[in-house]
Design a protein around this motif. Structure first.
Motif, PDB file in Angstrom:
ATOM      1  N   ILE A 186      25.307  13.972 -51.109  1.00  0.00           N
ATOM      2  CA  ILE A 186      26.504  14.583 -51.676  1.00  0.00           C
ATOM      3  C   ILE A 186      27.295  13.493 -52.390  1.00  0.00           C
ATOM      4  CG2 ILE A 186      28.621  15.882 -51.231  1.00  0.00           C
ATOM      5  CD1 ILE A 186      27.397  16.842 -48.637  1.00  0.00           C
ATOM      6  N   GLU A 231      33.156  15.063 -51.698  1.00  0.00           N
ATOM      7  CA  GLU A 231      33.477  15.050 -50.271  1.00  0.00           C
ATOM      8  C   GLU A 231      34.983  14.996 -50.036  1.00  0.00           C
ATOM      9  OE1 GLU A 231      30.719  13.899 -47.468  1.00  0.00           O
ATOM     10  OE2 GLU A 231      29.568  12.607 -48.805  1.00  0.00           O
ATOM     11  N   PRO A 285      22.527  20.213 -47.960  1.00  0.00           N
ATOM     12  CA  PRO A 285      23.815  20.488 -48.606  1.00  0.00           C
ATOM     13  C   PRO A 285      23.674  20.859 -50.080  1.00  0.00           C
ATOM     14  CG  PRO A 285      23.513  18.129 -48.363  1.00  0.00           C
ATOM     15  CD  PRO A 285      22.388  18.783 -47.626  1.00  0.00           C
ATOM     16  N   ASP A 286      22.593  20.411 -50.696  1.00  0.00           N
ATOM     17  CA  ASP A 286      22.359  20.683 -52.119  1.00  0.00           C
ATOM     18  C   ASP A 286      20.851  20.859 -52.321  1.00  0.00           C
ATOM     19  OD1 ASP A 286      22.521  20.934 -54.852  1.00  0.00           O
ATOM     20  OD2 ASP A 286      22.979  18.824 -55.236  1.00  0.00           O
ATOM     21  N   LEU A 314      27.238  22.448 -54.719  1.00  0.00           N
ATOM     22  CA  LEU A 314      27.020  22.683 -53.290  1.00  0.00           C
ATOM     23  C   LEU A 314      27.166  24.146 -52.889  1.00  0.00           C
ATOM     24  CD1 LEU A 314      28.957  19.602 -51.823  1.00  0.00           C
ATOM     25  CD2 LEU A 314      26.643  19.735 -52.748  1.00  0.00           C
ATOM     26  N   ALA A 339      24.449  25.433 -50.577  1.00  0.00           N
ATOM     27  CA  ALA A 339      24.199  24.703 -49.336  1.00  0.00           C
ATOM     28  C   ALA A 339      23.722  25.657 -48.246  1.00  0.00           C
ATOM     29  CB  ALA A 339      25.467  23.985 -48.890  1.00  0.00           C
TER      30      ALA A 339
END
Length: 303
Positions: free
Chosen positions: A139, A144, A182-183, A190, A193
């Motif tokens: 990520i 984030e 997550p990806d 995302l 996810a």
């Protein structure tokens, strides 16, 4: 390769007459990276062949450790004046190729034949080091920023004291974020996810991935090794993703985290004079050194 632009439109120097009457053909076509060696005195240098040339800068009383001693913002920045001890040199050679250790020998290499050594002892050298830390969890750090305030340091989903952008396990469930998909397609979006229980919270931020009421980190039914992924007691599905398994084995510790560190060292030279080459600013490039990429380990206090 770096091809310098002088006087805004000249791409290279050719057939300049030097003070001693020699004719010097200068292309000045170097890579954008440079190397460094030395202990108490550092030599920053770059070399090329065809023709064989080098650029080098000596900075006395400077160590690599000092260059990497960044402040609380992750930056080291300093200026050094060129002088008789801090010199900037452009050297040409008759050798067809140059050895990798040209500047890193206590004893001069006997096979090296210098044609011309031009030296500047006036001007300024600016060195800047920027430390970047990341968790390499798949990520981008910019994504984030969970609370959206532009400050990555206060986003700590699991409250373990490590902000998400440095946390290999954002939700503290002892399953690495990168292993929680997550990806999945790697496009930087995302929205796809993995969300096993469909609760709207992606697995990498969900401390109960299968929604069975037992925290993921407490579903280690076979081996209590801070890794729920290897506990598959029913149907070959990891217990933390299997809603049919809701046995609780309380976790007692977080897994060890690895935080990756990269130092970017850049150097510029300004207001120098190499007799036939004078520039206001010359971008010397970026330091290429495997030692600049390292890591540190941290195990959060369990809560």
């Amino acid at each position: 390769m770096r091809k310098l632009l002088f006087v805004s439109c000249i791409c290279f120097f050719s057939f300049y007459t030097c003070d001693d009457g020699d004719v010097l053909d200068i292309e000045f076509d170097f890579d954008e990276t440079f190397q460094v060696c030395g202990t108490n005195d550092l030599v920053f240098y770059k070399t090329k062949s065809d023709p064989s040339e080098s650029l080098s800068i000596i900075i006395a009383n400077l160590t690599l450790e000092e260059l990497l001693d960044v402040d609380e913002t992750g930056v080291y920045e300093a200026d050094f004046s060129l002088s008789t001890t801090n010199t900037f040199n452009y050297i040409t050679y008759s050798n067809a190729t140059l050895p990798n250790n040209l500047f890193c020998n206590d004893i001069p290499l006997s096979e090296i034949k210098i044609i011309k050594d031009l030296e500047s002892t006036s001007g300024n050298v600016h060195i800047k080091t920027v430390l970047t830390e990341d968790d390499n969890d798949g990520i981008p750090a910019a994504l984030e920023d969970v609370n959206g305030n532009g400050d990555l340091t206060d986003d700590d989903t699991d409250g373990d004291g490590i902000p998400n952008y440095l946390d290999e396990d954002d939700d503290g469930d002892n399953v690495l974020t990168k292993n929680e998909k997550p990806d999945p397609n790697g496009d930087g979006n995302l929205s796809d996810a993995l969300d096993t229980d469909g609760d709207g919270i992606p697995n990498y931020l969900d401390d109960d991935d299968d929604g069975d009421g037992v925290k993921t980190r407490d579903e280690e039914n076979e081996s209590q090794d801070q890794n729920p992924s290897n506990d598959t007691s029913l149907n070959g599905i990891a217990d933390y993703l299997n809603i049919e398994v809701a046995t609780t084995v309380p976790a007692t510790a977080y897994r060890e985290h690895t935080i990756y560190k990269t130092y970017l060292v850049t150097l510029t030279v300004s207001n120098f004079d190499l007799q036939i080459i004078s520039l206001d600013v010359f971008d010397f490039g970026v330091l290429a050194n495997s030692a600049l990429s390292t890591s540190r380990k941290e195990t959060p206090n369990f809560n």
